[in-house]
Design an enzyme around this catalytic site. Structure first.
Site, PDB file in Angstrom:
ATOM      1  N   LYS A 195      -5.611  64.768 -43.821  1.00 17.73           N
ATOM      2  CA  LYS A 195      -5.487  63.890 -44.274  1.00 17.73           C
ATOM      3  C   LYS A 195      -5.477  62.695 -43.063  1.00 17.73           C
ATOM      4  CE  LYS A 195      -0.844  64.230 -42.264  1.00 17.73           C
ATOM      5  NZ  LYS A 195       1.328  64.857 -42.394  1.00 17.73           N
ATOM      6  N   ARG A 227      12.186  62.721 -46.755  1.00 19.73           N
ATOM      7  CA  ARG A 227      11.292  61.472 -46.883  1.00 19.73           C
ATOM      8  C   ARG A 227      10.762  61.727 -47.723  1.00 19.73           C
ATOM      9  NH1 ARG A 227       5.876  62.212 -43.117  1.00 19.73           N
ATOM     10  NH2 ARG A 227       5.561  64.338 -44.129  1.00 19.73           N
ATOM     11  N   TYR A 250      -9.371  39.221 -19.397  1.00 18.46           N
ATOM     12  CA  TYR A 250      -8.395  39.064 -19.907  1.00 18.46           C
ATOM     13  C   TYR A 250      -7.518  38.290 -19.013  1.00 18.46           C
ATOM     14  CZ  TYR A 250     -11.569  38.255 -24.215  1.00 18.46           C
ATOM     15  OH  TYR A 250     -12.348  38.472 -24.800  1.00 18.46           O
ATOM     16  N   MET A 298     -11.314  44.050 -26.894  1.00 15.60           N
ATOM     17  CA  MET A 298     -11.549  44.000 -28.436  1.00 15.60           C
ATOM     18  C   MET A 298     -12.949  44.772 -28.517  1.00 15.60           C
ATOM     19  SD  MET A 298     -12.776  42.386 -32.157  1.00 15.60           S
ATOM     20  CE  MET A 298     -10.860  41.333 -32.256  1.00 15.60           C
TER      21      MET A 298
HETATM   22  C1  LIG Z   1       0.932  65.689 -41.723  1.00 15.38           C
HETATM   23  C2  LIG Z   1       1.962  66.838 -42.400  1.00 15.38           C
HETATM   24  C3  LIG Z   1       1.714  67.957 -41.603  1.00 15.38           C
HETATM   25  C4  LIG Z   1       0.553  68.448 -40.899  1.00 15.38           C
HETATM   26  O1  LIG Z   1       1.444  68.186 -39.716  1.00 15.38           O
HETATM   27  P1  LIG Z   1       0.640  69.264 -38.335  1.00 15.38           P
HETATM   28  O2  LIG Z   1       2.093  68.446 -37.031  1.00 15.38           O
HETATM   29  O3  LIG Z   1      -0.784  67.493 -37.991  1.00 15.38           O
HETATM   30  O4  LIG Z   1       0.415  70.253 -38.140  1.00 15.38           O
HETATM   31  C5  LIG Z   1       2.094  69.386 -41.938  1.00 15.38           C
HETATM   32  N1  LIG Z   1       2.717  69.002 -43.716  1.00 15.38           N
HETATM   33  C6  LIG Z   1       3.099  67.251 -44.005  1.00 15.38           C
HETATM   34  C7  LIG Z   1       4.206  67.489 -45.541  1.00 15.38           C
HETATM   35  C8  LIG Z   1       2.071  65.938 -43.505  1.00 15.38           C
HETATM   36  O5  LIG Z   1       3.116  65.605 -43.799  1.00 15.38           O
END
Ligand SMILES: *Cc1c(COP(=O)(O)O)cnc(C)c1O
Length: 383
Positions: free
Chosen positions: A38, A136, A273, A322
């Site tokens: 992801k 969640r 800055y 930036m």
């Molecule tokens: C992001 C995520 C993971 C991976 O988490 P890490 O700590 O990077 O291993 C696993 N399961 C779910 C549901 C996640 O959202």
């Protein structure tokens, strides 16, 4: 995008992924790996990482959204892809068109998805999400309020093929007594759900619960898959956090920028800055071409973050801009325009880590890495 190493860039060590996968496998035994890619694999490049993981035998990928899933499909990755988050109704059609697995965020959501699937006369693949403590997504399953009926109902929906079940750990990274009890209890709750499914004659499908810290601290739990993100990237969230195991991971990302200008300044002259750095003595200053719009957090300005020039540690001085920032290179001979500054990685015998940035930015590596922006080219590491 220019392929030249012109301004700043990240290098990804694809070979190290194979090593890291082996290290994970040592910890989890027979449990298979679902590679979490992801957020563009936390900034490392989702397609590149997924392809490298495939080479290591990984046949399952986790993403956060439908567009991330489609990105993998468009790159020719035809393995199992699970969307860990929510897909809006407008995009349901992609699920069956592209053979993507959806997490069931609630029973109501599962029912809506089922109704859609019925109108299309299709079966949609899904994993049941059980909330054992993260609060969640998923069906809440705790001690007093047991929602086993809702879980069973999901498995019985006519046009949803629930072929897996999972839960998630909120404190698997912490080793104090409370956190360990909490996590162990989650594992018990998850097992209880699995038992009840079996008692009802339902095959729960693929079972998975461990994220990276769940792997590091709880080892082989005997489920079908584990879900590492960070670990195959060779990092933890925070290297100052103690872990149970003693693995040997190699960080796969290095970050570089070029020197654009070198100049001497006199005592009393200020840099950048806000004029937060004032030279106390004659100082050789190099400007380098990376800034907060590349993902170097502005929050680390004026905190003595060190980067490598000719393998020598040099502190950042003044506010990060930036697209650029300045470093004190008084200690380094012969620095010139075009020299490569290492912000994360190894140069000569010295190393600088993503952890150093994350600590000064008061965050975790997950965030620092995933905030390296899209204008930073990702190159495969030159071996
Ligand atoms: C992001 C995520 C993971 C991976 O988490 P890490 O700590 O990077 O291993 C696993 N399961 C779910 C549901 C996640 O959202």
């Amino acid at each position: 995008m220019l392929e030249a190493y012109s301004r700043c860039w990240a290098e990804i060590d694809i070979k190290a992924i194979a090593h890291n996968v082996q290290e994970i496998q040592k910890l989890v035994g027979e449990t298979k790996i679902m590679g979490i890619v992801k957020a563009n694999a936390y900034g490392h490049g989702d397609v590149q990482c997924a392809k490298a993981l495939k080479e290591c035998g990984v046949d399952f990928f986790g993403v956060s959204s439908i567009d991330e899933a489609l990105n993998l499909r468009n790159a020719g990755i035809d393995d199992n892809v699970l969307i860990l988050g929510y897909t809006p109704e407008e995009h349901f059609h992609y699920l069956h068109e592209q053979n993507i697995i959806q997490s069931l965020v609630s029973l109501d959501y599962a029912k809506t998805l089922n109704e859609y699937a019925m109108t299309q006369n299709v079966q949609i693949r899904a994993h049941c999400k059980v909330d054992t403590g993260m609060c969640r997504t998923g069906i809440i399953y705790r001690d007093q309020s047991k929602n086993m009926d809702s879980i069973l109902e999901e498995y019985q929906l006519s046009n949803i093929h629930v072929e897996g079940i999972f839960s998630h750990f909120p404190v698997s990274d912490e080793l104090d007594k409370d956190s360990k009890e909490f996590t162990l209890h989650q594992i018990e709750l998850f097992k209880e759900v699995l038992q009840q499914l079996e008692q009802h004659g339902i095959n729960p499908g693929i079972r998975h619960i461990q994220n990276s810290y769940g792997i590091l601290n709880y080892g082989d739990l005997g489920f079908d898959y584990c879900r590492p993100g960070l670990l195959y990237m060779g990092v933890t969230s925070d290297d100052s956090v103690e872990i149970e195991s003693n693995p040997d991971f190699i960080p796969i990302l290095s970050l570089y920028a070029n020197v654009s200008l070198v100049k001497w300044i006199e005592p009393g002259q200020s840099v950048s800055y806000g004029r937060h750095f004032i030279a106390q003595k004659p100082t050789k200053v190099a400007t380098m071409s990376i800034g907060y719009a590349d993902g170097l957090p502005r929050l680390v300005s004026n905190k003595n973050l060190e980067v490598l020039v000719h393998g020598i540690r040099c502190p950042l001085i003044g506010n990060i801009c930036m697209d650029q920032c300045m470093i004190d290179v008084t200690a380094v001979d012969d620095v010139k325009q075009g020299d490569v500054v290492c912000i994360v990685g190894q140069q000569g015998k010295e190393k600088v880590t993503i952890d150093e940035i994350s600590r000064k930015a008061q965050t975790i590596n997950n965030e620092t890495l995933s905030c390296i922006t899209s204008r930073v080219p990702r190159m495969e590491k030159r071996q």
